[in-house]
Design a protein around this motif. Structure first.
Motif, mmCIF file in Angstrom:
data_model
loop_
_atom_site.group_PDB
_atom_site.id
_atom_site.type_symbol
_atom_site.label_atom_id
_atom_site.label_comp_id
_atom_site.label_asym_id
_atom_site.label_seq_id
_atom_site.Cartn_x
_atom_site.Cartn_y
_atom_site.Cartn_z
ATOM 1 N N ILE A 151 58.864 -1.776 -163.259
ATOM 2 C CA ILE A 151 60.012 -2.135 -164.119
ATOM 3 C C ILE A 151 59.645 -3.299 -165.029
ATOM 4 O O ILE A 151 59.211 -4.355 -164.563
ATOM 5 C CB ILE A 151 61.248 -2.509 -163.259
ATOM 6 C CG1 ILE A 151 61.666 -1.298 -162.425
ATOM 7 C CG2 ILE A 151 62.410 -2.999 -164.117
ATOM 8 C CD1 ILE A 151 62.506 -1.640 -161.226
ATOM 9 N N ALA A 164 60.883 -6.130 -166.707
ATOM 10 C CA ALA A 164 62.092 -6.965 -166.685
ATOM 11 C C ALA A 164 62.243 -7.745 -167.985
ATOM 12 O O ALA A 164 63.341 -7.921 -168.500
ATOM 13 C CB ALA A 164 62.036 -7.914 -165.493
ATOM 14 N N LYS A 203 60.604 -7.963 -171.892
ATOM 15 C CA LYS A 203 59.839 -7.038 -172.738
ATOM 16 C C LYS A 203 59.236 -7.701 -173.976
ATOM 17 O O LYS A 203 59.565 -7.359 -175.102
ATOM 18 C CB LYS A 203 60.749 -5.884 -173.151
ATOM 19 C CG LYS A 203 61.297 -5.132 -171.949
ATOM 20 C CD LYS A 203 62.443 -4.203 -172.303
ATOM 21 C CE LYS A 203 63.014 -3.547 -171.057
ATOM 22 N NZ LYS A 203 64.286 -2.876 -171.310
ATOM 23 N N GLY A 205 71.680 -9.289 -164.914
ATOM 24 C CA GLY A 205 70.560 -8.344 -164.961
ATOM 25 C C GLY A 205 69.856 -8.276 -166.302
ATOM 26 O O GLY A 205 68.982 -7.439 -166.512
ATOM 27 N N ALA A 206 70.212 -9.168 -167.230
ATOM 28 C CA ALA A 206 69.559 -9.154 -168.545
ATOM 29 C C ALA A 206 68.158 -9.752 -168.489
ATOM 30 O O ALA A 206 67.342 -9.538 -169.376
ATOM 31 C CB ALA A 206 70.414 -9.917 -169.561
ATOM 32 N N GLY A 207 67.891 -10.522 -167.417
ATOM 33 C CA GLY A 207 66.552 -11.111 -167.271
ATOM 34 C C GLY A 207 66.531 -12.623 -167.429
ATOM 35 O O GLY A 207 65.461 -13.234 -167.491
ATOM 36 N N GLU A 234 69.482 -9.136 -173.849
ATOM 37 C CA GLU A 234 70.008 -7.854 -173.360
ATOM 38 C C GLU A 234 68.848 -7.051 -172.791
ATOM 39 O O GLU A 234 67.884 -6.770 -173.508
ATOM 40 C CB GLU A 234 70.677 -7.075 -174.512
ATOM 41 C CG GLU A 234 72.067 -7.595 -174.848
ATOM 42 C CD GLU A 234 72.688 -6.866 -176.037
ATOM 43 O OE1 GLU A 234 72.401 -5.664 -176.203
ATOM 44 O OE2 GLU A 234 73.431 -7.520 -176.789
ATOM 45 N N THR A 235 68.954 -6.705 -171.528
ATOM 46 C CA THR A 235 67.927 -5.939 -170.799
ATOM 47 C C THR A 235 66.497 -6.289 -171.226
ATOM 48 O O THR A 235 65.735 -5.439 -171.681
ATOM 49 C CB THR A 235 68.154 -4.405 -170.917
ATOM 50 O OG1 THR A 235 68.219 -4.067 -172.324
ATOM 51 C CG2 THR A 235 69.419 -3.979 -170.239
ATOM 52 N N GLY A 236 66.169 -7.573 -171.076
ATOM 53 C CA GLY A 236 64.794 -8.007 -171.289
ATOM 54 C C GLY A 236 64.382 -8.256 -172.723
ATOM 55 O O GLY A 236 63.225 -8.571 -172.994
ATOM 56 N N ASN A 237 65.306 -8.084 -173.654
ATOM 57 C CA ASN A 237 65.011 -8.356 -175.064
ATOM 58 C C ASN A 237 65.951 -9.418 -175.620
ATOM 59 O O ASN A 237 67.118 -9.479 -175.225
ATOM 60 C CB ASN A 237 65.224 -7.082 -175.911
ATOM 61 C CG ASN A 237 64.143 -6.057 -175.679
ATOM 62 O OD1 ASN A 237 62.953 -6.343 -175.832
ATOM 63 N ND2 ASN A 237 64.537 -4.855 -175.290
ATOM 64 N N THR A 283 68.246 -10.228 -178.494
ATOM 65 C CA THR A 283 68.867 -9.410 -179.540
ATOM 66 C C THR A 283 69.514 -10.257 -180.632
ATOM 67 O O THR A 283 69.782 -9.765 -181.712
ATOM 68 C CB THR A 283 69.945 -8.483 -178.925
ATOM 69 O OG1 THR A 283 70.857 -9.294 -178.178
ATOM 70 C CG2 THR A 283 69.320 -7.438 -178.018
#
Length: 236
Positions: free
Chosen positions: A16, A18, A20, A39-41, A210-213, A215
């Motif tokens: 995974i 996590a 990016k 959970g966004a990292g 947002e989810t490892g990025n 934004t």
């Protein structure tokens, strides 16, 4: 030059990804907020900066030194402190013993005594309860203790992970006032926080994760009025 520069950071847990390949920076004296959903990292980023989680690739440069090759225990003596999520105080030890452990990398007894005095000025409640077993403190007092313990290492930058978690609104305001005072005292702050409104109200700049990025990025005063930020994080 930025005090802390994260470049193309990638972190994986098994297969995974996590984090990016994110990049961001923290300048001396700033309060920087990392906001995002669960959970966004956000916590992973802090853990990677302080050496608790290895980076897969990319660099973390703190005052000219790459931390990705530095063991976690050495990072503290370089001037970085971490207030972890869930406070992680030593429950069985007294308030004073917890605070003294925060200074374990320092040798000068007079300077340590000065730091302790400063912590007590900032957190009078900790002085009142200095001989109390830390596990018997309220949630808010435990959060103050975690912050006080981090300050005992005399850090140039302090990383705070969800300092308002599980606290009453009144205490949340108090904790954020203290973060402001810490910053005004010259310590740089990198803040991870679910309470986006509070975080943006005291930060200079912010990054939305947002989810490892990353934004979105910008001045906190702009992001607080940004429509997509309001919808996603400010409940408006």
């Amino acid at each position: 030059m930025a005090m802390l520069e994260i470049k193309d950071l990638e972190v994986c847990y098994g297969v995974i990804r996590a984090i990016k390949g994110i990049s961001f920076e923290v300048n001396q004296g700033e309060v920087i907020a990392l906001i995002g959903a669960n959970g966004a990292g956000k916590t992973t980023i802090l853990h990677t900066i302080t050496g608790l989680v290895p980076a897969k690739s990319g660099s973390i440069i703190f005052e000219g030194k790459d931390l990705t090759k530095t063991p976690a225990h050495k990072i503290v003596s370089m001037g970085m402190a971490h207030v972890p999520e869930g406070r992680r105080i030593f429950q069985q030890l007294s308030v004073l013993e917890n605070l003294k452990l925060g200074a374990y990398t320092r040798k000068d007894k007079n300077e340590i005594a000065q730091s302790l005095k400063k912590v007590y000025e900032r957190f009078p409640r900790l002085e009142e309860r200095k001989n109390q077993v830390a596990g018997t403190l309220s949630g808010g007092e435990q959060q103050m203790l975690a912050m006080g313990r981090a300050l005992m290492s005399n850090p140039r930058i302090i990383l705070m992970d969800e300092p308002s978690m599980g606290l009453s609104p009144l205490l949340v305001s108090e904790i954020f006032d203290i973060i402001k005072v810490i910053s005004e005292g010259g310590t740089t702050v990198l803040l991870v926080e679910q309470n986006a409104k509070k975080a943006l109200s005291i930060a200079d700049r912010a990054y939305v994760l947002e989810t490892g990025n990353i934004t979105l990025t910008g001045k906190a005063s702009d992001l607080i009025h940004n429509e997509s930020v309001q919808k996603a994080y400010l409940g408006e």
